[in-house]
Design a protein around this motif. Sequence first.
Motif, PDB file in Angstrom:
ATOM      1  N   PRO A  38       1.018  -4.507   8.762  1.00 34.28           N
ATOM      2  CA  PRO A  38      -0.060  -3.715   8.032  1.00 34.28           C
ATOM      3  C   PRO A  38      -1.435  -3.776   9.043  1.00 34.28           C
ATOM      4  N   GLU A  39      -2.172  -3.048   8.562  1.00 32.83           N
ATOM      5  CA  GLU A  39      -3.449  -2.999   9.488  1.00 32.83           C
ATOM      6  C   GLU A  39      -4.143  -4.083   9.387  1.00 32.83           C
ATOM      7  N   GLN A  40      -4.291  -4.986   8.293  1.00 29.40           N
ATOM      8  CA  GLN A  40      -5.129  -6.130   8.164  1.00 29.40           C
ATOM      9  C   GLN A  40      -4.477  -7.248   9.185  1.00 29.40           C
ATOM     10  N   GLN A  42      -2.720  -6.440  11.938  1.00 31.01           N
ATOM     11  CA  GLN A  42      -3.030  -6.193  13.288  1.00 31.01           C
ATOM     12  C   GLN A  42      -4.373  -6.470  13.636  1.00 31.01           C
ATOM     13  N   ARG A  43      -5.496  -6.362  12.921  1.00 29.83           N
ATOM     14  CA  ARG A  43      -6.772  -6.789  13.229  1.00 29.83           C
ATOM     15  C   ARG A  43      -6.703  -8.341  13.499  1.00 29.83           C
ATOM     16  N   THR A  77      -0.166  -2.541  16.812  1.00 34.27           N
ATOM     17  CA  THR A  77       0.154  -1.464  16.024  1.00 34.27           C
ATOM     18  C   THR A  77       1.030  -2.110  15.078  1.00 34.27           C
ATOM     19  N   SER A  78       1.409  -0.813  14.078  1.00 30.97           N
ATOM     20  CA  SER A  78       2.386  -1.292  13.014  1.00 30.97           C
ATOM     21  C   SER A  78       3.691  -1.782  13.534  1.00 30.97           C
TER      22      SER A  78
END
Length: 295
Positions: A38-40, A42-43, A77-78
């Motif tokens: 998920p994006e969170q 990734q960051r 990335t995902s």
Amino acid sequence: MFQPESVFHAGERAVQDRVGVSQDSRQRAARVIRAAMPEQHQRFFESLPVLFLGLLDVQGRPWATAAFPPPAGAQATSSRLTVSARPALVETLCLDLRPGARAAVLGLEFATRRRNRMNGVIRDVAEEVLSIEVEQSFGNCPKYIRRRDIRLPDAPPPPAEGARVAISDAAVRRIISCADTFFIASHAKDGLDVSHRGGTPAVLRRDADGSLSFPDYAGNRYYNTLGNIEVSGRAGLFIPDFAVGEAILLTGWAGIDWSPVRAAAFEGAERVVDIRPEEIWHVRHASPRGAVIED
């Protein structure tokens, strides 16, 4: 409906059966373990100054190690995590970085006790770049994580330097006796995992026969590490000394002692994990430097 059989392998399911994890609990857990990041997450991985990795050597033995990507040295990335850093002692230990080899990554933010894990397959390797395709992505609770203020130097740390040692070596005894945090890599036929373990100082004990033991507490009930040990009977440890930036890396035979009498020696433990080291290295410049922040 999520099927646990598609997420948990036979060893994990065997441990879950032994401790009484219900089918409903397995299905809830299966929904948490995703096939994409998920994006969170990734960051999160991109923001960390150190990543802890699980890798196999060319003999198929698991090792836990660490890598220090420079600022903006990790991109996610995902479906993929790319890290511009070499894991500590990768050549010395003959760690398998070939495309298709298994890899596991743990991100841990000590100040907030947040941690996320990613297991996958190495796809691309350059001299200073490691790219891992995501197979499993999931978070863990903050239990047993000691808050730390990690003070990384402004300049990149020197390359890790290692010496092969015995369990009786003074540096091994010193680091093990003070350890309140360590990382464990384990594997099964279908994957590799690296996880955090922690507690009070001396959570990791050196037994008279030269083996190591540590308590296993109640957790997320996935039993990734125990399930892998159930299948392979092996594990690797990365034991950092945050005060001076050193670490002990070892790989060896592993087993689970289910005796409640033995577990009672550790307050709150549900069982004990034993490691019989096969190869041990004392490594300088292998771990982040930091101090415990009192909760």
